[in-house]
Design an enzyme around this catalytic site. Structure first.
Site, short mmCIF file in Angstrom:
data_model
loop_
_atom_site.label_atom_id
_atom_site.label_comp_id
_atom_site.label_asym_id
_atom_site.label_seq_id
_atom_site.Cartn_x
_atom_site.Cartn_y
_atom_site.Cartn_z
N CYS A 130 57.13 13.67 70.90
CA CYS A 130 57.97 12.88 70.01
C CYS A 130 58.39 11.57 70.67
CB CYS A 130 59.20 13.69 69.59
SG CYS A 130 60.31 12.77 68.51
N CYS B 180 61.87 10.35 69.80
CA CYS B 180 62.97 11.00 70.52
C CYS B 180 63.03 10.53 71.97
CB CYS B 180 62.79 12.52 70.54
SG CYS B 180 62.16 13.25 69.03
N ASP B 181 61.89 10.44 72.63
CA ASP B 181 61.89 10.24 74.09
C ASP B 181 61.47 8.85 74.55
OD1 ASP B 181 62.62 12.92 74.35
OD2 ASP B 181 60.54 13.58 74.26
#
Ligand code: NAP
Length: 325
Positions: free
Chosen positions: A151, A154-155
């Site tokens: 992801c 997200c990261d």
């Protein structure tokens, strides 16, 4: 009675004192499940939606959605998901947070096990989507959450001015590689063929981005490091030569596998486990319908998931009328 879950408290357990016979259980709260719910609630069906993680599904982790009609500037996955949630909550949809483990048929009724509870309904829509496929190479599991990610939304922000690698050549890989250019200094894309699978508009953008470079005809063989990732061994499939590429993070986007476990052995699926349906989203079992990415189909998009959801809910309505005659 199924208590209506109010807004955010995801961790709060829903109290099921006595499970009534519902018209419809929808498993999965992505665009397919939420759209099915929207139509089903508007048809005044007694409906419960079950979701184990977050409403919005995989789409909610997409940074920018540019191909959903009506949003010329694009819309973030999170915002689209929030709007969908808002729309169904305004209609008073009941949502149960939990893991749907299995669906079983008992005469004309379906018994859905959600964690320790059994819920019964006259019809079920499976809208459980897919999850990221794993490469299965050494280091992938070991560094998961410590440099290996599925992801970028997200990261990605952890990789400011760093070097990252994206593995895969589909829409997800290229979209997320483009997103990573906001943070990382360099993005290596490793793709096993010479041509990207991604839409041309995305491919052109990636190929003209100075931060992105490609390893064509190549596969990642091993992710190595100590505390954190230090390098990835990349093999050129034509020359068989191996290169050690120094990177700080690896983002894997090599497609997805269906979350069809709850109905395994019950409805017909293709070889990969995607559920077979007809044009009305009917599965091989009367009363069970499937919608969205979980279906065996050619185009997995938010717009097709939403369309599937609408058709599935309409089919459920027709099915319930039919069986109540
Ligand atoms: P995908 O379209 O199936 O692409 C997977 C990519 O990974 C392909 O390039 C494939 O290579 C490669 N791959 C597969 N197995 C591999 C392996 N073992 N080793 C190395 N490479 C491997 O998957 P996706 O990009 O995750 O997208 C999933 C679905 O969601 C698609 O239908 C996609 O269109 C849709 N989606 C759409 C958007 C959008 O429209 N903006 C965004 C995200 C996802 P080959 O090309 O050689 O097969």
């Amino acid at each position: 009675m199924v208590m209506q879950l109010k807004a955010e408290p995801k961790a709060q357990a829903v109290i099921i004192e006595k499970s009534p016979l519902l018209d419809l259980i929808i498993i999965g709260g992505g665009p397919a499940g939420l759209t099915a719910a929207l139509y089903a609630v508007r048809s005044r069906l007694k409906v419960l939606l079950i979701e184990k993680m977050i409403l919005g599904g995989a789409a909610s982790t997409t940074f920018s959605i540019e191909n959903y009609p009506g949003f010329p500037e694009g819309i973030s996955g999170l915002e689209l998901a929030e709007r969908l949630q808002d729309q169904v909550r305004r209609l008073g949809l009941d949502i149960l947070w939990g893991n749907a483990i299995s669906v079983k048929k008992n005469k004309q009724t379906f018994m859905t096990q959600v964690d320790g509870n059994i819920l019964s309904s006259k019809a079920v829509i499976i809208a459980t989507g897919t999850e990221a496929a794993k490469l299965g190479i050494p280091g992938e599991e070991e560094f998961r959450g410590r440099g290996v990610s599925y992801c970028a939304t997200c990261d990605g922000p952890f990789y400011k001015e760093k070097s990252v690698m994206v593995i895969g050549g589909g829409n997800a890989a290229i979209e997320e590689a483009l997103f990573l250019t906001r943070f990382a200094a360099k993005i290596a894309i490793v793709h096993r063929r010479k041509e990207l699978r991604a839409d041309k508009i995305l491919a052109e953008r990636a190929m003209s981005n100075p931060k992105i470079y490609f390893f064509w005809h190549s596969v990642a063989e091993e992710i190595k490091g100590k505390e954190k990732i230090e390098e990835v061994t990349v093999k050129d499939l034509a020359s068989e030569k191996k290169l050690k590429v120094p990177v700080d993070g690896v983002f894997i986007y090599i497609g997805s596998k269906p979350n069809s476990e709850p109905v395994k052995g019950l409805v017909k699926m293709d070889q990969k486990g995607f559920i077979l349906t007809d044009d009305n989203m009917k599965t091989s079992v009367n009363g069970i319908f499937a919608a969205g990415d979980i279906r065996a189909k050619t185009l997995r998009q938010i717009v097709t998931a939403a369309a599937d959801g609408a058709v599935a809910a309409e089919s459920v309505k027709n099915y319930l009328e039919e069986v109540s005659k």
